[in-house]
Design a protein around this motif. Structure first.
Motif, mmCIF file in Angstrom:
data_model
loop_
_atom_site.group_PDB
_atom_site.id
_atom_site.type_symbol
_atom_site.label_atom_id
_atom_site.label_comp_id
_atom_site.label_asym_id
_atom_site.label_seq_id
_atom_site.Cartn_x
_atom_site.Cartn_y
_atom_site.Cartn_z
ATOM 1 N N VAL A 54 1.064 -1.250 0.176
ATOM 2 C CA VAL A 54 -0.128 0.185 0.124
ATOM 3 C C VAL A 54 0.687 0.958 -0.053
ATOM 4 O O VAL A 54 2.396 0.815 0.171
ATOM 5 N N ARG A 55 0.404 2.020 -0.325
ATOM 6 C CA ARG A 55 1.214 3.299 -0.737
ATOM 7 C C ARG A 55 1.557 4.106 0.985
ATOM 8 O O ARG A 55 0.373 3.956 2.054
ATOM 9 N N ALA A 56 2.131 4.465 1.089
ATOM 10 C CA ALA A 56 2.502 5.366 2.199
ATOM 11 C C ALA A 56 1.449 6.445 2.705
ATOM 12 O O ALA A 56 0.885 6.585 2.385
ATOM 13 N N GLY A 57 1.167 6.044 4.491
ATOM 14 C CA GLY A 57 -0.031 6.816 4.679
ATOM 15 C C GLY A 57 -1.286 6.149 4.515
ATOM 16 O O GLY A 57 -2.019 6.779 5.270
#
Length: 69
Positions: A54-57
């Motif tokens: 998943v993308r950061a954050g």
């Protein structure tokens, strides 16, 4: 993925399950890469291990889960 099928499961049920699984894989851009099938006297049981990125954050931890998220 592991699937434990009740002893009396029908071929039609299995075919429908496979069609649904294929639709879900296509919709979410995922691939099934292995697994086992077994029979047992009890109810249906399915165990799935999902790996991905998943993308950061953007990661949602189990403790923060909520309906509709």
């Amino acid at each position: 993925m592991n699937v434990f099928l009740p002893e009396r499961v029908t071929e039609n049920w299995i075919a429908g399950f496979c069609r649904g699984l294929a639709r879900d894989q296509k919709e979410h851009g995922i691939d099934l890469i292995g697994g086992n099938t077994n029979s047992m006297p009890g109810p249906l049981a399915v165990a799935i291990t999902a790996l991905g990125e998943v993308r950061a954050g953007r990661m949602q931890r189990r403790g923060g889960g909520r309906r509709g998220a």
